[in-house]
Design an enzyme around this catalytic site. Structure first.
Site, PDB file in Angstrom:
ATOM      1  N   GLU A   2       0.834  -1.215   0.000  1.00  0.00           N
ATOM      2  CA  GLU A   2       0.000   0.000   0.000  1.00  0.00           C
ATOM      3  C   GLU A   2       0.860   1.254   0.000  1.00  0.00           C
ATOM      4  O   GLU A   2       0.544   2.241  -0.679  1.00  0.00           O
ATOM      5  CB  GLU A   2      -0.941   0.010   1.212  1.00  0.00           C
ATOM      6  CG  GLU A   2      -1.954  -1.127   1.238  1.00  0.00           C
ATOM      7  CD  GLU A   2      -2.873  -1.125   0.022  1.00  0.00           C
ATOM      8  OE1 GLU A   2      -3.191  -0.035  -0.485  1.00  0.00           O
ATOM      9  OE2 GLU A   2      -3.251  -2.217  -0.440  1.00  0.00           O
TER      10      GLU A   2
ATOM     11  N   ASP B 107       3.828  -4.164  -5.852  1.00  0.00           N
ATOM     12  CA  ASP B 107       4.380  -5.444  -5.388  1.00  0.00           C
ATOM     13  C   ASP B 107       5.910  -5.396  -5.359  1.00  0.00           C
ATOM     14  O   ASP B 107       6.534  -5.867  -4.410  1.00  0.00           O
ATOM     15  CB  ASP B 107       3.922  -6.598  -6.287  1.00  0.00           C
ATOM     16  CG  ASP B 107       2.542  -7.118  -5.908  1.00  0.00           C
ATOM     17  OD1 ASP B 107       2.004  -6.672  -4.870  1.00  0.00           O
ATOM     18  OD2 ASP B 107       1.996  -7.968  -6.646  1.00  0.00           O
TER      19      ASP B 107
END
Ligand SMILES: [Zn+2]
Length: 414
Positions: A278, A359
């Site tokens: 995030e 990611d």
């Protein structure tokens, strides 16, 4: 039927057919892969969990097919069926001023749409989510939420609509530019007040207490050069057992919110990895880019609305006699989705690109293998399918398919 009416009808039919075809493909693909867990997940996901995911995905997609048909029927009634014309006549019978009539028309269309979609929402929550064990909301809370949402929509939407209609009415050729500035200011205002004023109307937020987790999270934030105002836990379990984590707020008032349902399922290292993902979205400016795109697109749409609202073929093509700014506004936003539906794969692939980037940010700043184990748990807990139809996925999915996403993370670990 006029030429524009025909163009719109064809676009509506084609986009609906495409939605139905994609959904049917997805269900067929998921069911065809129901009997075996993909080998990469065989050690983590049981056949039972895999089959639950297949059935849950199929049930949700089937509801999506019904929803596509209902949406299309509603748009057909509102346009060619004379619905907007009838609703406008009703509004014109009650009020004199153009803005008052416009507001009533917008409210009537919103009420009709909400009532038509209500059964679908009830079915999703109390049939599908319930059957698969995800629903935690009581009927009483469901209706309380419904009333609160309607009150918020009225409290924020009506002044905004009144302001836009007024600008359309009085500010001449550049109304669309002024309306856009109002729209941008309105969105920034809602984003700013959401964490402190709106979210607490629906959920309780408490500081994160777990000392080990706090410590990990604070170290991660430091490592990534991040300052936040609060680490909060939200009682998501009041409504659903699906878990999540998100950021809200601006600048120094940023907060990180964890659903309680996420914290009970993941280890501290896994929570750290999810949070690092995030943070990646923030650090790589995905959030700002997304907002900038939305603002740019809304400027283009308002300009286009200004163009079509002065064309007789626009009203005639959609079977409306009334020439009114509110009628133009309502018709425009009803018609546009049939034409922009084909942009969906572009938006989805843009979003998947951001997911890959976040990611790799998480792999650099936390641990790729803990992100993988967190994702596997989340796929399993949320009964997300591991075997989506590739075409359906390319069209709609904001996140990369599980197999591809995890394979990439595992490569980055090596
Ligand atoms: Zn993400």
């Amino acid at each position: 039927m006029t030429a524009f009416g025909l163009v719109f009808l064809v676009a509506l039919i084609l986009s609906t057919a495409l939605r139905l075809w994609l959904g049917a493909r997805h269900i067929a693909h998921v069911q065809a892969h129901r009997s075996a867990v993909p080998p990469q997940f065989a050690s983590d996901v049981t056949l039972e969990a895999h089959q639950k995911a297949a059935d849950y995905t199929s049930a949700k997609t089937r509801l999506g097919l019904v929803s596509a048909a209902v949406d299309t029927a509603l748009v057909l009634w509102l346009t060619f069926g004379g619905g907007v014309q009838k609703l406008y006549e009703a509004a014109a019978g009650w009020f004199d001023g153009e803005i008052a009539r416009g507001l009533v028309l917008i409210m009537l269309v919103a009420i009709v749409t909400t009532l038509v979609e209500l059964p679908l929402g009830l079915y999703r929550t109390f049939r599908i989510e319930e059957r698969f064990g995800f629903n935690k909301i009581t009927p009483a809370l469901y209706w309380i939420d419904f009333v609160k949402n309607a009150a918020l929509a009225a409290a924020f939407g009506l002044p905004l609509a009144a302001c836009v209609l007024w600008l359309m009415d009085v500010s001449g050729g550049y109304w669309w530019l002024y309306a856009w500035l109002v729209w941008v200011a309105f969105n920034l205002f809602v984003l700013a007040i959401y964490p402190t004023w709106i979210a607490p109307l629906f959920n309780r937020f408490s500081p994160m207490n777990d000392p080990e987790l706090r410590d990990r999270v604070e170290k991660l934030l430091q490592r990534c050069g991040f300052r936040v105002k609060g680490l909060l836990v939200m009682d998501g379990s009041r409504r659903s057992s699906h878990g999540n984590a998100y950021f809200t707020g601006f600048g120094n008032s940023k907060r990180i919110v964890f659903f309680d349902t996420l914290l009970t399922r993941l280890t501290p290292q896994e929570v750290e990895a999810v949070l690092a993902h995030e943070l990646g979205h923030f650090r790589l400016r995905h959030v700002v880019k997304r907002i900038a795109w939305i603002f740019a697109a809304s400027l283009a749409f308002l300009w286009l609305l200004d163009f079509v609202m002065h064309q007789d073929w626009f009203y005639a093509g959609l079977n409306v006699d009334a020439r009114s700014i509110a009628v133009a506004l309502v018709l425009f936003f009803m018609v546009v989705p049939s034409f922009t539906f084909l942009l969906q794969p572009l938006l989805s692939s843009y979003s998947r690109k951001h997911e890959f980037e976040a990611d790799s940010y998480a792999a650099q700043n936390a641990s790729a293998s803990h992100l993988v184990s967190a994702l596997v748990k989340l796929y399993k807990d949320n009964a997300s399918t591991l075997t989506p139809d590739p075409v359906h996925s390319a069209f709609y999915d904001s996140h990369p398919p599980a197999l591809i996403r995890i394979a990439r993370l595992q490569r980055s670990r090596a």
